[in-house]
Design a protein around this motif. Sequence first.
Motif, PDB file in Angstrom:
ATOM      1  N   GLN A 203     -17.934 -24.572 -42.146  1.00 27.73           N
ATOM      2  CA  GLN A 203     -18.677 -25.465 -42.986  1.00 27.73           C
ATOM      3  C   GLN A 203     -17.722 -26.291 -43.737  1.00 27.73           C
ATOM      4  OE1 GLN A 203     -20.017 -22.524 -42.392  1.00 27.73           O
ATOM      5  NE2 GLN A 203     -21.688 -23.451 -41.043  1.00 27.73           N
ATOM      6  N   SER A 204     -16.637 -25.681 -44.172  1.00 28.72           N
ATOM      7  CA  SER A 204     -15.936 -26.286 -45.174  1.00 28.72           C
ATOM      8  C   SER A 204     -14.507 -26.931 -44.587  1.00 28.72           C
ATOM      9  CB  SER A 204     -15.192 -25.343 -46.114  1.00 28.72           C
ATOM     10  OG  SER A 204     -14.669 -24.461 -45.695  1.00 28.72           O
ATOM     11  N   SER A 205     -14.533 -27.001 -43.363  1.00 30.30           N
ATOM     12  CA  SER A 205     -13.239 -27.772 -42.488  1.00 30.30           C
ATOM     13  C   SER A 205     -11.948 -27.073 -43.075  1.00 30.30           C
ATOM     14  CB  SER A 205     -13.431 -29.227 -42.751  1.00 30.30           C
ATOM     15  OG  SER A 205     -14.798 -29.605 -41.887  1.00 30.30           O
ATOM     16  N   THR A 206     -11.825 -25.917 -43.156  1.00 28.62           N
ATOM     17  CA  THR A 206     -10.563 -25.484 -43.702  1.00 28.62           C
ATOM     18  C   THR A 206     -10.244 -24.045 -42.775  1.00 28.62           C
ATOM     19  OG1 THR A 206     -12.064 -23.905 -45.308  1.00 28.62           O
ATOM     20  CG2 THR A 206     -10.866 -25.940 -46.192  1.00 28.62           C
ATOM     21  N   ILE A 207      -8.905 -23.772 -43.163  1.00 28.30           N
ATOM     22  CA  ILE A 207      -8.628 -22.239 -42.499  1.00 28.30           C
ATOM     23  C   ILE A 207      -8.096 -21.518 -43.680  1.00 28.30           C
ATOM     24  CG2 ILE A 207      -6.085 -23.502 -42.180  1.00 28.30           C
ATOM     25  CD1 ILE A 207      -5.668 -21.627 -39.682  1.00 28.30           C
ATOM     26  N   GLY A 208      -8.763 -20.387 -43.601  1.00 29.27           N
ATOM     27  CA  GLY A 208      -8.289 -19.254 -44.637  1.00 29.27           C
ATOM     28  C   GLY A 208      -7.283 -18.122 -43.995  1.00 29.27           C
ATOM     29  N   VAL A 209      -6.149 -18.181 -44.924  1.00 30.01           N
ATOM     30  CA  VAL A 209      -5.117 -17.079 -44.642  1.00 30.01           C
ATOM     31  C   VAL A 209      -5.348 -15.719 -45.382  1.00 30.01           C
ATOM     32  CG1 VAL A 209      -2.640 -16.720 -44.486  1.00 30.01           C
ATOM     33  CG2 VAL A 209      -3.749 -19.133 -44.138  1.00 30.01           C
ATOM     34  N   TYR A 210      -5.294 -14.579 -44.716  1.00 29.46           N
ATOM     35  CA  TYR A 210      -5.340 -13.340 -45.574  1.00 29.46           C
ATOM     36  C   TYR A 210      -4.375 -12.302 -45.015  1.00 29.46           C
ATOM     37  CZ  TYR A 210     -10.206 -14.700 -46.582  1.00 29.46           C
ATOM     38  OH  TYR A 210     -11.460 -15.467 -47.170  1.00 29.46           O
ATOM     39  N   GLN A 211      -3.818 -11.625 -46.181  1.00 30.47           N
ATOM     40  CA  GLN A 211      -3.039 -10.527 -45.944  1.00 30.47           C
ATOM     41  C   GLN A 211      -3.680  -9.205 -45.268  1.00 30.47           C
ATOM     42  OE1 GLN A 211       0.779 -10.482 -46.524  1.00 30.47           O
ATOM     43  NE2 GLN A 211       0.610  -8.584 -45.462  1.00 30.47           N
ATOM     44  N   LEU A 212      -3.295  -8.547 -44.297  1.00 27.01           N
ATOM     45  CA  LEU A 212      -3.951  -7.378 -43.901  1.00 27.01           C
ATOM     46  C   LEU A 212      -3.458  -6.257 -44.387  1.00 27.01           C
ATOM     47  CD1 LEU A 212      -5.913  -5.515 -42.143  1.00 27.01           C
ATOM     48  CD2 LEU A 212      -4.415  -5.669 -40.246  1.00 27.01           C
ATOM     49  N   ASP A 213      -3.833  -5.380 -45.362  1.00 21.36           N
ATOM     50  CA  ASP A 213      -3.259  -4.178 -45.884  1.00 21.36           C
ATOM     51  C   ASP A 213      -3.392  -3.163 -45.014  1.00 21.36           C
ATOM     52  OD1 ASP A 213      -2.772  -1.847 -47.234  1.00 21.36           O
ATOM     53  OD2 ASP A 213      -3.377  -2.176 -49.143  1.00 21.36           O
ATOM     54  N   SER A 214      -2.230  -2.868 -44.374  1.00 26.16           N
ATOM     55  CA  SER A 214      -2.565  -2.025 -43.130  1.00 26.16           C
ATOM     56  C   SER A 214      -2.700  -0.522 -43.226  1.00 26.16           C
ATOM     57  CB  SER A 214      -1.200  -2.362 -42.090  1.00 26.16           C
ATOM     58  OG  SER A 214       0.189  -1.735 -42.971  1.00 26.16           O
ATOM     59  N   GLY A 215      -2.753  -0.333 -44.572  1.00 31.11           N
ATOM     60  CA  GLY A 215      -2.764   1.114 -45.101  1.00 31.11           C
ATOM     61  C   GLY A 215      -4.085   1.564 -45.189  1.00 31.11           C
ATOM     62  N   ASN A 216      -4.825   0.498 -45.665  1.00 29.53           N
ATOM     63  CA  ASN A 216      -6.261   0.862 -45.808  1.00 29.53           C
ATOM     64  C   ASN A 216      -7.197  -0.254 -45.035  1.00 29.53           C
ATOM     65  OD1 ASN A 216      -6.510  -1.573 -47.424  1.00 29.53           O
ATOM     66  ND2 ASN A 216      -6.144  -0.575 -49.230  1.00 29.53           N
ATOM     67  N   GLY A 217      -6.978  -1.026 -44.177  1.00 26.59           N
ATOM     68  CA  GLY A 217      -7.575  -1.904 -43.331  1.00 26.59           C
ATOM     69  C   GLY A 217      -8.332  -3.126 -44.386  1.00 26.59           C
ATOM     70  N   THR A 218      -7.810  -3.362 -45.389  1.00 30.65           N
ATOM     71  CA  THR A 218      -8.605  -4.459 -46.126  1.00 30.65           C
ATOM     72  C   THR A 218      -7.853  -5.842 -46.247  1.00 30.65           C
ATOM     73  OG1 THR A 218      -7.765  -3.741 -48.177  1.00 30.65           O
ATOM     74  CG2 THR A 218      -9.960  -2.693 -47.551  1.00 30.65           C
ATOM     75  N   LEU A 219      -8.647  -6.960 -46.381  1.00 27.76           N
ATOM     76  CA  LEU A 219      -8.090  -8.327 -46.308  1.00 27.76           C
ATOM     77  C   LEU A 219      -7.786  -8.776 -47.779  1.00 27.76           C
ATOM     78  CD1 LEU A 219      -9.920  -9.968 -43.383  1.00 27.76           C
ATOM     79  CD2 LEU A 219      -7.711  -9.108 -43.237  1.00 27.76           C
TER      80      LEU A 219
END
Length: 339
Positions: A203-219
């Motif tokens: 809806q916002s015409s954007t791209i969101g970038v997230y870091q993945l914490d590979s130790g606990n599986g959260t963004l």
Amino acid sequence: MSHYVYVPLTAEKRFLVFMMNSQSGELHLLQDINLSSEPWQLCIDPKQEYLYQQVRDKGFSGVMSFRINKKTGCITQIGEIELPEDACYVATDRSGRFLLAAYLIPGMVTISPINENGVVQNPLVDQKATDIYAHCIRTDQSNRYAFVSHVHPTNVIHQFLFDSDRGILTPNDIPKIPTDITYGPRHFTFHPHLDIAYFNEEQSSTIGVYQLDSGNGTLIFLERLSTLPEGLVEQKNSTGQVHIHPSGNYVYVSNRGHDSIAMFAVDRKTGKLTSLGQEPSEEVPRAFGIDPSGKFLFAGSDHSGRLVLYRINKQGILSPIKVYDLGMWPSWVLPVAFD
């Protein structure tokens, strides 16, 4: 290496298989298969031996299993199951032993087993309620975590632990993370080398970038960029899909309304993005795909039924080469390559 492109046509209930010229990107039709239901989202298993086509028609929702002949690129149906509701997205886990599905209504995800012959089976091994408008489910590169994006009005990303032995999802300690209201994360893709995920926000015409914490599986949210030209104030637009170049150096998003493919360069250390502009497309592009060599991108049109072939240069910029009249409408574009 042989190259092929698989394109289901929803309104015409057809499935097209093309051979792709590895030098020019041009397509040659190999198969035109009539289906009994409307084909929507398509996926392939990690070993590229089977295709899974989600279908819907008059209250029926299911998944068709196809075996791929790697010598010819042609496919043969080997199974079909019914799903509990209308799924809008299917993908295998990283082992190819389970099929994951997301459902806009009632807002849930399911896990189906895949047998040793590559056929999706019933009964389900897991079913979890999430929120209304669950639009995409995928596991990360480690196959230990699964994420489910939800478009507006929910605007959240659910986070799960994934048991790859049993196909079971367990809500993570942080079960979901919100995005801004009306942003609507729709589809997402993972960087091939970095712990980074990219979400096209519908809806916002954007791209969101997230870091993945590979130790606990959260963004962890890093940044958000517009998919539209800088300074564009009024534009009715929504994003369709996001795909990453095989090199990991570029990311692309389809703009429906602005009618373009947004191009981004990826920082090799941080995974953050820099806009490379937008390349015009056919009207209302949604489905598109990048060939495994990274030389070509194919983008379909929901309104014209055409498929545009683009060349990707060394800077990640798209240049149109040819337009194909396929039919109404390309719901997915899946380029693959076989040794």
